[in-house]
Design a protein around this motif. Sequence first.
Motif, PDB file in Angstrom:
ATOM      1  N   VAL A 198       0.824  -1.224   0.000  1.00  0.00           N
ATOM      2  CA  VAL A 198       0.000   0.000   0.000  1.00  0.00           C
ATOM      3  C   VAL A 198       0.855   1.270   0.000  1.00  0.00           C
ATOM      4  N   GLY A 199       1.904   1.274   0.845  1.00  0.00           N
ATOM      5  CA  GLY A 199       2.764   2.453   0.911  1.00  0.00           C
ATOM      6  C   GLY A 199       2.083   3.624   1.595  1.00  0.00           C
ATOM      7  N   GLY A 235      10.255  -9.243   6.129  1.00  0.00           N
ATOM      8  CA  GLY A 235       9.070  -9.376   5.276  1.00  0.00           C
ATOM      9  C   GLY A 235       9.023  -8.395   4.117  1.00  0.00           C
ATOM     10  N   ILE A 236       9.995  -7.488   4.014  1.00  0.00           N
ATOM     11  CA  ILE A 236       9.993  -6.511   2.919  1.00  0.00           C
ATOM     12  C   ILE A 236      10.918  -7.006   1.803  1.00  0.00           C
ATOM     13  N   ALA A 237      10.414  -6.900   0.573  1.00  0.00           N
ATOM     14  CA  ALA A 237      11.205  -7.360  -0.574  1.00  0.00           C
ATOM     15  C   ALA A 237      12.504  -6.553  -0.676  1.00  0.00           C
ATOM     16  N   ASN A 264       8.482   0.418  -2.691  1.00  0.00           N
ATOM     17  CA  ASN A 264       7.344   0.988  -1.966  1.00  0.00           C
ATOM     18  C   ASN A 264       7.719   2.330  -1.318  1.00  0.00           C
ATOM     19  N   ASP A 265       6.765   3.228  -1.285  1.00  0.00           N
ATOM     20  CA  ASP A 265       6.973   4.546  -0.670  1.00  0.00           C
ATOM     21  C   ASP A 265       6.635   4.493   0.820  1.00  0.00           C
ATOM     22  N   THR A 266       7.568   4.983   1.640  1.00  0.00           N
ATOM     23  CA  THR A 266       7.278   5.111   3.082  1.00  0.00           C
ATOM     24  C   THR A 266       7.107   6.584   3.419  1.00  0.00           C
ATOM     25  N   TYR A 267       7.233   7.422   2.389  1.00  0.00           N
ATOM     26  CA  TYR A 267       7.127   8.881   2.565  1.00  0.00           C
ATOM     27  C   TYR A 267       6.502   9.449   1.303  1.00  0.00           C
ATOM     28  N   ILE A 268       5.621  10.410   1.480  1.00  0.00           N
ATOM     29  CA  ILE A 268       5.088  11.127   0.315  1.00  0.00           C
ATOM     30  C   ILE A 268       4.870  12.596   0.700  1.00  0.00           C
ATOM     31  N   GLN A 311       7.398   6.509 -12.987  1.00  0.00           N
ATOM     32  CA  GLN A 311       7.587   7.812 -13.646  1.00  0.00           C
ATOM     33  C   GLN A 311       8.045   8.877 -12.663  1.00  0.00           C
ATOM     34  N   VAL A 312       8.090   8.479 -11.376  1.00  0.00           N
ATOM     35  CA  VAL A 312       8.506   9.416 -10.330  1.00  0.00           C
ATOM     36  C   VAL A 312       9.697   8.785  -9.613  1.00  0.00           C
ATOM     37  N   PRO A 313      10.790   9.510  -9.452  1.00  0.00           N
ATOM     38  CA  PRO A 313      11.933   8.885  -8.777  1.00  0.00           C
ATOM     39  C   PRO A 313      11.597   8.511  -7.336  1.00  0.00           C
ATOM     40  N   LEU A 314      12.139   7.386  -6.893  1.00  0.00           N
ATOM     41  CA  LEU A 314      11.977   6.998  -5.485  1.00  0.00           C
ATOM     42  C   LEU A 314      13.211   7.499  -4.743  1.00  0.00           C
TER      43      LEU A 314
END
Length: 503
Positions: A232-233, A309-311, A316-320, A453-456
């Motif tokens: 979900v992120g 448990g994390i790949a 995944n985003d932990t911040y937005i 399309q958005v840098p992580l």
Amino acid sequence: MEPVTYVLFGATGDLAKRKIYPALYNLFVDGKLPDSFSLIGLGRRDWSDEYFQTSVEQSLRNFSRRELVNPELVQSFISKFRYSVLDIGRTEDYKKLLGIIEERESTLGLTPNRLFYLSVGPEYFTTIASNIAESGLGSTAGWKRLVIEKPFGHDLQSARELNEQLSKSFTEDEIFRIDHYLGKPMVQNLEVLESANPIIQALWSNRYIANVQITASETVGVEERAGYYDHVGAVRDMFQNHMLQMLMMLAIHLPHNSNAQEVRKHKKQVMEALIPLSKSDVRANVIRAQYAEGSLGGNPVKGYRAEPGIAAASMNDTYIAAKIQIDDFFWRGVPFYIRTGKRMKEKSTRIVVEFKEALNQASSVINGGAPNLLHIEISPNEGIMLQLNTKENGELKPVQIQLHESSKEIPEAYENLIYDALVGNPTFFAHWDEVELAWAWVQPILDAFQDNQVPLHSYEAGSNGPAEADALLAEDGFHWWFDTKDESKEKQQTKRKDEEYAY
Ligand SMILES: NC(=O)C1=CN([C@@H]2O[C@H](COP(=O)(O)OP(=O)(O)OC[C@H]3O[C@@H](n4cnc5c(N)ncnc54)[C@H](OP(=O)(O)O)[C@@H]3O)[C@@H](O)[C@H]2O)C=CC1
Ligand SMILES: O=C1O[C@H](COP(=O)(O)O)[C@@H](O)[C@H](O)[C@H]1O
């Protein structure tokens, strides 16, 4: 208050123990439960009524904000609790449940009002709702209500499908979608802050406000929820729901003493006025990031990809952080900057409203003044502060005036929300229209993330987030307020801003 049977799916689970039982107990002690109240707990575990009652008592000991000093009171509370084994997919269990509820209603002389609370995973919502309808549990002479927890869908399409399914068994008026941020007393306060205070009302528009910043930073990481969170992120876990709900609550302009319908109507209008982002706009307006290893409170902390448990290559985003614009009469041209992240420097949910500079801004800034700010601290501390300029030794100096401080006895969000569900007040529950509009606004972000399309970006655990989120505001001449930073950086920021204001 009307009598009610509280039918709790997921009665053996974590949310029930940590939030629901303590909230119900506090309502009971405060005299805010109906005199005729019965709770039937449900789960697959083969528990007796006695075992269930003991486990509820234990959860009060572990999680209630009140000390359990009066054993008779506790006894009187848990005596209202019964347990029945129910497997969500087994229709005969609902027939058995109907028998138990009817017997309790008849023994206690209860009007058959039934509140179905789904404290279970969202994958079960539609099965439960249709089984309630088909078994006859929902065909009661009293009222029926369905309370559901987030997440409400995974994207726009799945949310629409879920809503369509639920609406076969419950009307919109009967569905109470919990967003626990709407239960936080300070978020509930936002509704009246503007409408009940002419001083703030006079300033509450693009004429006087330069920008609005909404922050929910957490120190916790993914914890034991890897299976859920990695899919979900931050964008689905916090942004689509809690963050946009806070935006709506802040941006609504309400007539004084508005009712639930008006609050919801105005929230919907705010969402309708959000300028949509196309998939190609996302890169310029949204920052996504993931925490790397760092330290918190002097202790080393793992990076997200090293969490159990994390790949290992998780994107995944932990911040937005996002810049949002509302295209209406009041807010046109005022950027709303919204950010949320895990493993940040401090736990703080807050809103800061930055006012435009005074007409003689050049002289005020040269002499050391700073913008006026309204700082609303939502949780875990509560407060409303106003930053003004005063004069000291011939120089302007910003001072913060405390307008409101937290009282010790703040009701928990769940107390407020459960009480409202019991009395049928939908004001602080998410209406389907808001939920759908929120998913619709977020969908291009989900698509852009999905297509990379958005840098992580990366940020150190224990920091205030990625530098790119600072740049998002700096492009407009602003900076995030009230981040705990080392002093030298704070001074640099103030200087930079002062230079901008002084042209
Ligand atoms: N925990 C939290 O802090 C929060 C949770 N939520 C949401 O609340 C919901 C519940 O979360 P949580 O309590 O943490 O989850 P848990 O996994 O701790 O509990 C799940 C509950 O569902 C019951 N259950 C699962 N499968 C079945 C089944 N087939 N038939 C009957 N009962 C079943 C379990 O009972 P049994 O094992 O006895 O069958 C248990 O009581 C989720 O939607 C979650 O996203 C939302 C916000 C915060
Ligand atoms: O819904 C959620 O909220 C919590 C944060 O809630 P708060 O009341 O402590 O601010 C968050 O940790 C969790 O990931 C999310 O699912």
